[in-house]
Design an enzyme around this catalytic site. Structure first.
Site, PDB file in Angstrom:
ATOM      1  CE1 TYR A 201      66.235  18.220 101.248  1.00 16.33           C
ATOM      2  CE2 TYR A 201      64.013  19.044 100.869  1.00 16.33           C
ATOM      3  CZ  TYR A 201      65.112  18.898 101.692  1.00 16.33           C
ATOM      4  OH  TYR A 201      65.094  19.434 102.955  1.00 16.33           O
ATOM      5  N   PRO A 293      72.805  18.499 106.946  1.00 18.67           N
ATOM      6  CG  PRO A 293      73.480  20.250 105.570  1.00 18.67           C
ATOM      7  CD  PRO A 293      74.013  19.089 106.340  1.00 18.67           C
TER       8      PRO A 293
END
Length: 391
Positions: A201, A293
């Protein structure tokens, strides 16, 4: 037809509910609007929480997942050109997640339902739910060119945000909460082995990026893009160059490139309807709530909904008590709002709002450094990411 539980929607939520009910000795019928090929190829989520993995194993749907799925014990947060690993088992008492695509979960559940379960009707389009507040609901649907009816004790709407089940609840009897975000995700599938062992991420001044995977030979990657972006405006070269820039770190890590086989844009939104029940009609999954998401919660929330509902229906059959059924909406919504908050946190901490100030950007970095430097903050992230217990 007549059945105990009529299930609208043959996605993972509807199919898992049918499987759980079958094992509890409760008959059901699943109505799915699309054909089998479409359902089994519908690309969606690919991260399974520990509770979802446990539920699939417990109902006999975990064998192929355990053979082919990729168990992950952490994620990497990447910002300021450095990577920071979050160790799930160390922070959560041994919990992890599984990378196993929704398409594969659906294939496994379809095969079990057709081999052992009740009727699963493909290309059966639900038209309306009638009598939800009478105790004797009926689902009107079309199948094989003619309109038919399914009489039930209970109807469960697992038919997604655009399905018809939620509309059977009068507007005066429900309330909707919603947040939209000023950016979307450009997602790609690429025929190239993942460049990482676990998900990355990445927070960057250029925008968010995510490196995920579907299999050991197929990578799934995402870029933050403006709302209204046309995937056709992004060439393969442009996509890889932007991914390179957003994942950049001061090490010798390299982003591997390969042919891009699919491109799509996903808007970011949070949405919840309350309550999740009206009389004999129950909502589950995307019919009741949507999360961005970023936190990998959509499929997992749907699974927790139907696990709670199946237990409640089994309890009523065994004891005659509707106590757990009556608590269904409140029980699920506690978990839903926790997941909504976590998804909101992950989204706003990692994405670059086009209207944000330099001050806002510094706050984001302060929060990310807190997670990297604090066991308590990292534990909070790990516990939510791997999933709270399904109660």
């Amino acid at each position: 037809m007549r059945t105990t539980v009529g299930i609208i929607g043959g996605g993972p939520a509807g199919l898992l509910l049918a499987r759980l009910l079958h094992r509890a000795g409760i008959d059901s019928v699943v109505l799915e609007n699309r054909d089998r090929a479409y359902v089994e190829q519908r690309q969606r989520a690919g991260i399974l929480e520990q509770g979802t993995v446990d539920a699939l194993r417990a109902c006999g749907a975990g064998a192929r997942m355990d053979r082919e799925g990729l168990e992950h014990h952490g994620i990497e947060l990447r910002f300021d050109r450095r990577g920071h690993r979050i160790d799930f088992p160390a922070l959560t008492g041994g919990r992890s997640v599984m990378v196993y695509a929704q398409t594969e979960v659906v294939k496994d559940l379809v095969a079990l339902q057709l081999a052992e379960g009740g009727p699963l009707l493909f290309e059966a389009r639900a038209l309306a739910v009638e009598g939800a507040d009478t105790g004797s609901p009926v689902v009107r649907y079309t199948h094989r060119g003619r309109e038919q009816t399914l009489s039930c004790d209970v109807v469960v709407g697992c038919d997604g945000f655009h399905g018809i089940a939620r509309s059977a609840i009068p507007e005066a009897a429900r309330r909707t909460y919603e947040r939209t975000y000023p950016y979307s995700w450009l997602g790609i599938l690429a025929d190239v082995p993942p460049s990482c062992d676990e998900l990355i991420y990445a927070h960057s001044p250029r925008g968010f990026a995510l490196h995920s995977m579907r299999t050991p030979s197929v990578s799934r990657l995402y870029l933050q893009v403006p709302n209204g972006t046309d995937p056709a405006d992004w060439s393969e070269e442009r996509i890889w160059e932007e991914l390179d820039a957003r994942f950049a770190v001061d090490t010798d890590w390299t982003l591997e490139r390969g042919p891009i086989t699919a491109k799509s844009v996903t808007p970011m939104r949070s949405w919840v309807t309350e309550p999740m029940r009206h009389g004999s009609l129950f909502l589950a999954g995307d019919a009741a709530h949507i999360v961005p998401p970023t936190g990998a919660k959509g499929l997992n929330l749907a699974v927790s909904d139907v696990v709670v509902l199946a237990r409640a229906l089994e309890h009523r059959q065994r004891t005659g008590s509707a106590e757990l059924l009556d608590a269904y909406s409140d029980t699920c919504l506690r978990r839903v709002w926790r997941a909504e908050h976590f998804s909101y946190f992950m989204t706003t901490a990692l994405h670059t709002d086009p209207e944000q100030s330099d001050f806002d950007g510094r706050l984001q970095l302060a929060q990310l450094h807190r997670i990297a430097d604090s066991t308590a903050a990292a534990t909070e992230l790990a516990e939510n990411y791997t999933g709270l217990p399904i109660r």
